[in-house]
Design an enzyme around this catalytic site. Structure first.
Site, mmCIF file in Angstrom:
data_model
loop_
_atom_site.group_PDB
_atom_site.id
_atom_site.type_symbol
_atom_site.label_atom_id
_atom_site.label_comp_id
_atom_site.label_asym_id
_atom_site.label_seq_id
_atom_site.Cartn_x
_atom_site.Cartn_y
_atom_site.Cartn_z
ATOM 1 N N GLU B 47 0.797 -1.223 0.000
ATOM 2 C CA GLU B 47 0.000 0.000 0.000
ATOM 3 C C GLU B 47 0.831 1.275 0.000
ATOM 4 O O GLU B 47 0.305 2.353 -0.281
ATOM 5 C CB GLU B 47 -1.022 -0.004 1.150
ATOM 6 N N ASN B 48 2.132 1.183 0.269
ATOM 7 C CA ASN B 48 2.944 2.392 0.160
ATOM 8 C C ASN B 48 3.261 2.770 -1.285
ATOM 9 O O ASN B 48 3.848 3.814 -1.527
ATOM 10 C CB ASN B 48 4.237 2.283 0.986
#
Lengths: 218, 216, 218, 216
Positions: B47-48
């Site tokens: 998700e980064n």
């Protein structure tokens, strides 16, 4: 757009300002500007960031050094000091789902009055929010986020302020550039105008107000 | 005997299909990357802001600009792509993520997951968990069956829930359980456990599949 | 993701489908796929596009050849045939402000239930829409747009489907890739996996279902 | 005498400041790029997705992948940046565009602009006009004072309006008019026209600025 020295960035940021800071667990945070804030003992900041990183890293340093009175973040689990200050009532913490945080910052930057998202429906995130039903499905109406200052980190800029980010150090940085009244960018390098391809520029320079070269700390 | 966590991860690996886009949470879910079935290629999203995350770098080849969602330095596989946080959650919330594997504190008999806080004791924040559970095509919970002897599969979550979306599969070291509109269906059991033993460690009522199998 | 011949793309698209097509006045439209649709006399399509270009160009050809029964666009002023068909009642036209069109397509791709935008408040665009007041300011609640197929044009793809667009041929293409059930991309070239930098990829390949090499028509 | 359209464009050029991000509509607005005051640099944004658009290319150096919002091949100046349509309108709608210059069919005494359709006669669509007028920091209307002798500055727009946002300035070949909450203020007049002549060609009532100047 103006190029300033790293020390000068700090003279722009007043006590009690709201500040968005890029980075994801320290990756892609403007470390040199953060160090200036700490050294100048600026306090009372409202921070908008993905997380509070680790105690010795990125946004985490601002917590440990008590620069913030309120934070709007998705995650504080990696910084015990954030939890301590929250429990002691020294720090106000607003937790926002990470995707909702990204969309709220984007909404603030692109002129939307709000967005409808299914994330958080039926959870504590719903408390106090308007629920809108569309085609039988429930959504939360989430409102835009803006701040006085964006403190972001890019790999490089050209002299017009066009920005290129590096790998996963990109994260929230490009979104925050649009959502703040004053945008201060820490870069590792400023390159000549015309040396970047228009297709590789991640963020046009027109959003950027100040650039400071910070080198590379890690 | 194989470690319970490894057993869970290995079983979940078999749920993945060729071409799947997969997000693995911290803890047991991370282990799933060691059990990708032979002959298939899956893409890992973090998700980064990356698809195509590779293993940890060799010593001395770490770069702080390339990390996973836990903040660790990683590598980029050939064909990897990088994007900002809005795009990362567009993938997750827009229904483009095939599978998310997350840890759990509780799952109840409606298939509702609680995995992000214990009021007064542990408040790390939801991070991307609420988005992942709400938006992914398929949500798999990877967790031990009990915690200090107490059932984690309960009648009704007592902890704050992560999403009102029913998860698709629960995999523990003892059982594979599929939530459905009527409750929880025991689909597979560990070969060294009986249905009665599993039910006794489960607060929620388990329906037993007609074609109940042993976990492999 | 599967690589197909240009002729094969057309076997995927059924009569009466809804189709998003990239491009801005013809720049960045999938011209080869459009030619296939025309040659195969597919009709009854609902098109979502920025405009209907010019009669001999891009989406304009689909209008002239009566492939569409409805269009959702921001502008039809450059194609007299669109105006004629609209006036004669042969073609249903829904006009959407260009920025609202972009945000609605984005909303459809990123899982939002809707967005609140000030554009169109107090104009005919408001008709039939819900007005939401936030902090004293009015916004229209605009709903997401999705379609069965995205037909988009990229400069190049790698064999995983990662896409790179060229200059202003980018426009609506990246947005549409997220907002459709089946995504068919026309590219000029397929390059080896690993030959693109992860930072230069505009759209990750995970969204792409089919790629066809179309060369370059103009 | 200078052509009326050139006069309008030249006067609007003087409204631009160093560093401004500017979007020019089709028609008279496009001419403004010929009248940028010496010593300042402005950036031109085009809604199809570019900042730093340059002049038309030399013959034989056109490329169909680099066009303006009118579909014409253009060039890219050093430092230009390209983006998708969502970002292009994020700039416009998010309040990041300093100035938009658009043509007009009517402006009324509330400063409301109509410029995108004539029902039953001309329905090109609004394109980006509604977004530009609603979102830009400063909206300047560039139009001839009358059309076939009929006033275009009217009491109330009879044509469908573009936005409910009051425009900031109206520049015609005869006048510079600033809408304000109470009506329309005549700030400058062509040196070869009297206030009475201008009012007679204007349906809306004009307030006359105390420091009325001649247009330059």
């Amino acid at each position: 757009m103006r190029i300033v020295g790293m020390k000068e960035t700090i003279s722009l940021i007043k006590k009690d300002s709201s500040v968005m800071i890029g980075g994801f667990l320290g990756c892609g945070s403007p470390d040199c500007i953060i160090n200036e804030i700490v050294e100048n003992e600026i306090s009372g900041l409202t921070l908008v960031a993905n997380d509070t990183a680790f105690p010795e890293m990125g946004v985490g340093k601002l917590i440990v050094n008590k620069c913030a009175s309120k934070i709007v973040v998705s995650h504080i689990g990696t910084n015990p000091e954030t939890q301590r200050q929250m429990i002691e009532g020294e720090l106000e913490v607003e937790l926002v789902p990470q995707g909702t945080l990204a969309e709220r910052i984007r909404a603030g930057g692109v002129g939307l009055g709000g967005i409808l998202t299914p994330t958080g429906v039926g959870t504590v995130v719903q408390d106090g929010k308007k629920v809108v039903t569309i085609d039988g499905k429930d959504y939360l109406m989430e409102l835009p986020l803006r701040a006085d200052f964006a403190l972001v980190k890019a790999k490089k800029a050209d002299y017009f302020g066009n920005l290129v980010f590096s790998l996963t150090a990109r994260n929230f940085n490009p979104l925050m550039v649009l959502a703040c009244d004053t945008v201060i960018v820490e870069v590792e390098e400023i390159v000549p105008v015309g040396s970047l391809s228009p297709d590789e520029i991640h963020i046009p320079g027109v959003f950027v107000h100040y650039i400071a070269v910070g080198g590379r700390l890690q | 005997m194989i470690d319970p966590k490894e057993r869970i991860a290995r079983r979940i690996g078999r749920e993945l299909s060729d071409g799947d886009l997969v997000n693995l949470g911290i803890g047991i879910p991370t282990l799933v990357s060691n059990y990708i079935p032979a002959g298939i290629r899956v893409f890992f999203q973090s998700e980064n802001g990356i698809i195509g995350m590779g293993p940890l770098p060799e010593k001395g080849m770490e770069n702080g600009d390339l990390t996973n969602a836990g903040g660790q330095c990683v590598t980029a596989l050939p064909g990897s792509a990088i994007f900002d946080s809005a795009m990362s959650f567009s993938i997750i919330r827009g229904g483009h993520l095939d599978v998310t594997v997350l840890g759990g504190l509780q799952v109840d008999e409606n298939g509702i997951l609680a995995n992000w806080m214990v009021p007064g004791r542990m408040v790390p924040g939801m991070g991307g968990a609420m988005d992942l559970v709400t938006g992914a095509k398929r949500v798999i919970v990877a967790m031990t069956h009990t915690s200090k002897g107490n059932p984690k599969i309960v009648k009704k979550c007592s902890l704050p829930i992560t999403s009102n979306r029913r998860v698709d599969l629960i995999v523990t070291e003892l059982a594979v359980i599929e939530p459905f509109p009527g409750g929880l269906m025991l689909k597979e059991k560990a070969s060294d456990a009986t249905v009665e033993e599993i039910q006794s460690l489960t607060e929620a009522r388990l329906f037993v599949a007609e074609d109940l199998k042993d976990m492999v």
